[in-house]
Design a protein around this motif. Sequence first.
Motif, PDB file in Angstrom:
ATOM      1  N   ASP A 158       0.859  -1.187   0.000  1.00  0.00           N
ATOM      2  CA  ASP A 158       0.000   0.000   0.000  1.00  0.00           C
ATOM      3  C   ASP A 158       0.894   1.236   0.000  1.00  0.00           C
ATOM      4  OD1 ASP A 158      -1.815   1.999   0.348  1.00  0.00           O
ATOM      5  OD2 ASP A 158      -2.537   1.331   2.313  1.00  0.00           O
ATOM      6  N   LEU A 159       0.887   1.984  -1.089  1.00  0.00           N
ATOM      7  CA  LEU A 159       1.791   3.115  -1.219  1.00  0.00           C
ATOM      8  C   LEU A 159       1.407   4.294  -0.334  1.00  0.00           C
ATOM      9  CD1 LEU A 159       2.428   3.133  -5.070  1.00  0.00           C
ATOM     10  CD2 LEU A 159       3.700   1.952  -3.263  1.00  0.00           C
ATOM     11  N   SER A 160       0.207   4.285   0.202  1.00  0.00           N
ATOM     12  CA  SER A 160      -0.221   5.409   1.044  1.00  0.00           C
ATOM     13  C   SER A 160       0.571   5.466   2.352  1.00  0.00           C
ATOM     14  CB  SER A 160      -1.714   5.298   1.362  1.00  0.00           C
ATOM     15  OG  SER A 160      -1.994   4.139   2.132  1.00  0.00           O
ATOM     16  N   ARG A 161       1.246   4.390   2.687  1.00  0.00           N
ATOM     17  CA  ARG A 161       2.017   4.375   3.930  1.00  0.00           C
ATOM     18  C   ARG A 161       3.346   5.110   3.781  1.00  0.00           C
ATOM     19  NH1 ARG A 161       4.742  -1.451   5.073  1.00  0.00           N
ATOM     20  NH2 ARG A 161       5.974  -0.121   6.424  1.00  0.00           N
ATOM     21  N   TYR A 162       3.716   5.402   2.543  1.00  0.00           N
ATOM     22  CA  TYR A 162       4.984   6.075   2.301  1.00  0.00           C
ATOM     23  C   TYR A 162       4.766   7.552   2.035  1.00  0.00           C
ATOM     24  CZ  TYR A 162       6.742   1.352   1.653  1.00  0.00           C
ATOM     25  OH  TYR A 162       7.060   0.029   1.833  1.00  0.00           O
ATOM     26  N   GLN A 163       5.649   8.358   2.526  1.00  0.00           N
ATOM     27  CA  GLN A 163       5.632   9.780   2.208  1.00  0.00           C
ATOM     28  C   GLN A 163       6.701  10.045   1.165  1.00  0.00           C
ATOM     29  OE1 GLN A 163       6.259  11.922   5.823  1.00  0.00           O
ATOM     30  NE2 GLN A 163       4.143  11.745   6.480  1.00  0.00           N
TER      31      GLN A 163
END
Length: 224
Positions: A206-211
Motif C-alpha cells: 500500500d503506497l499510502s504508507r509512504y511519504q
Amino acid sequence: MDPIDLANSKTLTQFAQEYLPPSKEWTAWTHPQTHAEFELVLQAPKQLAIADFDACFDLIELTSSQDYKNSKDGWKPRSKRKEMNLDDLKYILIKSAQGSVDGFLSFMPTYEDGYPVIYCYEIHLSPALQGTGLGTSLMQMLDFVAAKVPGTAKIMLTCFTCNERGMKFYDHLGYSKDEYSPLPKMLRNGTKVEEEYAILSKVLMDLSRYQNTGQSLPPSSYHQ
C-alpha cells in the motif's frame, strides 16, 4: 539500519544467502530445446572480469542500441558503460559451459521517488536464449529479492514504448505504467503521442504508507 542500505552493504556471498533463493534452485539452468547447460553467477561491477563486462555491454548493444538510436537522446556507449558501473548494482550472469556470457540481469535495491524499490536496470538475452522462459525466471528472482528486503514498495524498470515485445512481456508479469511514468502528449489535432519510454512497476505494498521524500533517480535504462 535502513533495509535498502542493509541489502547494499552485504557482500555478494551474504546477498546471495540472504536475498536469493537457495543456490541449488537458481545457479544452474538448462536450455529446454538444446539441453545446453548454463551457470548463473551473482556479480558486482567491480568484480566483473573485463571480458564479462564487455559481453554484457555487447548484449545491450545487440538488443537495444537501435531503439536508443531512434530516440531523441540517441545511443551513448560511454554513458551506458558508466551506468553499468554504479556501485550498488548487482549482476546475475548467464554463462555457457564455454564461459561466455549469453545473458544477464542487473538490478539494485534503491529509492525511487521516495519509495524503497528493487530497480531492474537491464535484462538482456542472446537470441538463442530468448523465448525459452529464462527471462521470466530471472524476473521472478526480483520478486524473491523484493520479498526479502523489508518494506519494498515496488519493483521498477523502464522500457522503450516501441519495444512491443518487451512491453507485452512485462505486462504478462504483472507490470503496468508507474504513477511517475511520462504521460502521452496530446497534439493540437487531438492525436495522442506516447513518450519514447515508459516507467513500469509492480506495486507490492500500500503506497499510502509512504511519504514522498523527494528522493529520486533518473530513468535508468530501456530494456530488451
